[in-house]
Scaffold this motif. Structure first.
Motif, short mmCIF file in Angstrom:
data_model
loop_
_atom_site.label_atom_id
_atom_site.label_comp_id
_atom_site.label_asym_id
_atom_site.label_seq_id
_atom_site.Cartn_x
_atom_site.Cartn_y
_atom_site.Cartn_z
N GLY A 113 0.87 -1.39 0.04
CA GLY A 113 -0.13 0.01 0.08
C GLY A 113 0.81 1.34 -0.04
N THR A 114 0.21 2.24 -0.41
CA THR A 114 0.77 3.77 -0.28
C THR A 114 -0.18 4.38 0.53
OG1 THR A 114 1.52 3.54 -2.57
CG2 THR A 114 1.38 5.82 -1.89
N PRO A 115 0.30 5.42 1.37
CA PRO A 115 -0.59 6.13 2.23
C PRO A 115 -1.33 6.99 1.45
CG PRO A 115 1.74 6.46 3.09
CD PRO A 115 1.81 5.49 1.61
N ALA A 116 -2.89 7.01 1.62
CA ALA A 116 -3.62 7.88 0.84
C ALA A 116 -3.52 9.44 0.64
CB ALA A 116 -5.03 7.61 1.69
N ARG A 117 -2.76 9.84 1.68
CA ARG A 117 -2.09 11.23 1.46
C ARG A 117 -1.35 11.39 0.10
NH1 ARG A 117 0.67 9.57 5.79
NH2 ARG A 117 2.64 9.03 5.80
N GLU A 118 -0.88 10.27 -0.40
CA GLU A 118 -0.15 10.64 -1.67
C GLU A 118 -1.26 10.95 -2.94
OE1 GLU A 118 3.21 10.16 -1.93
OE2 GLU A 118 3.51 9.82 0.12
N PHE A 119 -2.50 10.73 -2.69
CA PHE A 119 -3.31 10.70 -3.77
C PHE A 119 -4.43 12.01 -3.42
CE2 PHE A 119 -1.99 6.29 -3.38
CZ PHE A 119 -1.21 6.09 -4.59
N ASP A 120 -5.10 12.52 -4.47
CA ASP A 120 -6.30 13.48 -4.09
C ASP A 120 -7.53 12.52 -4.21
OD1 ASP A 120 -7.64 15.53 -3.86
OD2 ASP A 120 -7.73 16.11 -6.12
N LEU A 121 -7.91 12.25 -2.87
CA LEU A 121 -8.99 11.22 -2.70
C LEU A 121 -10.32 11.82 -1.75
CD1 LEU A 121 -7.08 7.88 -1.85
CD2 LEU A 121 -8.40 8.48 -3.78
N GLY A 122 -9.93 13.16 -1.49
CA GLY A 122 -10.93 13.93 -0.85
C GLY A 122 -10.94 13.64 0.59
N GLU A 123 -11.76 14.30 1.42
CA GLU A 123 -11.87 14.14 2.84
C GLU A 123 -12.36 12.81 3.45
OE1 GLU A 123 -13.30 17.66 4.46
OE2 GLU A 123 -12.09 18.86 3.30
N GLU A 124 -13.04 12.19 2.57
CA GLU A 124 -13.90 10.78 3.16
C GLU A 124 -12.77 9.92 3.46
OE1 GLU A 124 -14.20 11.47 -0.68
OE2 GLU A 124 -15.20 13.12 0.19
N ILE A 125 -11.53 10.14 2.83
CA ILE A 125 -10.61 8.77 3.10
C ILE A 125 -9.52 9.37 4.20
CG2 ILE A 125 -8.83 7.42 2.09
CD1 ILE A 125 -10.56 6.89 -0.10
N HIS A 126 -9.11 8.80 5.33
CA HIS A 126 -8.06 9.38 6.16
C HIS A 126 -6.93 9.41 5.37
CE1 HIS A 126 -5.42 9.79 9.52
NE2 HIS A 126 -6.64 10.29 10.10
N PRO A 127 -6.09 10.48 5.55
CA PRO A 127 -4.51 10.52 4.81
C PRO A 127 -3.63 9.27 5.32
CG PRO A 127 -5.22 12.48 6.25
CD PRO A 127 -6.26 11.72 6.29
N ASP A 128 -3.92 8.82 6.47
CA ASP A 128 -3.09 7.68 6.98
C ASP A 128 -3.49 6.43 6.68
OD1 ASP A 128 -1.41 9.54 8.09
OD2 ASP A 128 -2.37 9.48 10.09
N ASP A 129 -4.57 6.28 5.92
CA ASP A 129 -5.07 5.07 5.59
C ASP A 129 -4.21 4.76 4.29
OD1 ASP A 129 -6.94 4.78 7.36
OD2 ASP A 129 -8.88 5.01 5.85
N TYR A 130 -4.37 3.38 3.81
CA TYR A 130 -3.49 3.20 2.83
C TYR A 130 -4.46 2.68 1.58
CZ TYR A 130 0.83 2.91 5.24
OH TYR A 130 2.13 3.35 5.58
#
Length: 173
Positions: free
Chosen positions: A42-59
């Motif tokens: 996995g890559t931390p979600a903060r690496e992508f523009d996924l919006g506020e629904e996904i926590h940036p520390d999720d993968y």
């Protein structure tokens, strides 16, 4: 702490990249009638523009790591534990059931103890022919996400300095 415990860390997984899922399904189809086996990174979600629904520390599952020396047949796939790298970004496993059954077997459940999500793909390996499961083998939600992935060759663009730097930083990828 055993080898698998160091390799897998429990992480919240927000989803799987569409390109990664398509790669795994294609690889499973190419391996058919034998089982396909890999580990999801996995890559931390903060690496992508996924919006506020996904926590940036999720993968987000962005890679499938196939271990050298993995052997497979129509009934199983076996990984050489000595070949598994200590990859801090591994979030679970992915493998195929050539018979198309999208439920974990008893053998699968024995390997699901590490990692937070496990995927089983089944023949004929269409985009609907897979299911995600948690560590206990219960169905899990794993959304397919449209994210821009780096060049897959970039995965191999690292050296020992990069590994040491990541370990020193205390980053828990």
């Amino acid at each position: 702490m055993g080898l698998f415990d160091r390799f897998f860390r429990s992480r919240n997984v927000a989803g799987i990249a569409r390109d990664t899922l398509e790669f795994a399904l294609s690889s499973a189809e190419d391996t058919h009638p034998n089982e396909y086996m890999g580990f999801m990174r996995g890559t931390p979600a903060r690496e992508f523009d996924l919006g506020e629904e996904i926590h940036p520390d999720d993968y987000v599952v962005t890679d499938v790591l196939v271990i050298p020396g993995t052997t497979s047949n129509e009934m199983s796939a076996t990984v050489d534990n000595n070949m598994i790298p200590n990859d801090m970004r591994t979030v679970g496993s992915i493998h195929s059931h050539p018979n198309g059954v999208l439920r974990p077997s008893d053998a699968d459940l024995a390997t699901f103890t590490s990692g937070s999500v496990h995927v089983i793909m089944g023949a004929p390996y269409r985009t609907s022919d897979w299911r995600a499961f948690d560590q206990e083998g219960e169905p899990a939600t794993l959304p397919v996400l449209d994210v821009d992935l780096d060049d897959p060759e970039a995965f191999f663009d690292f050296d020992q300095y990069d590994i040491d730097d990541e370990l020193r930083s205390g980053d828990t990828y």
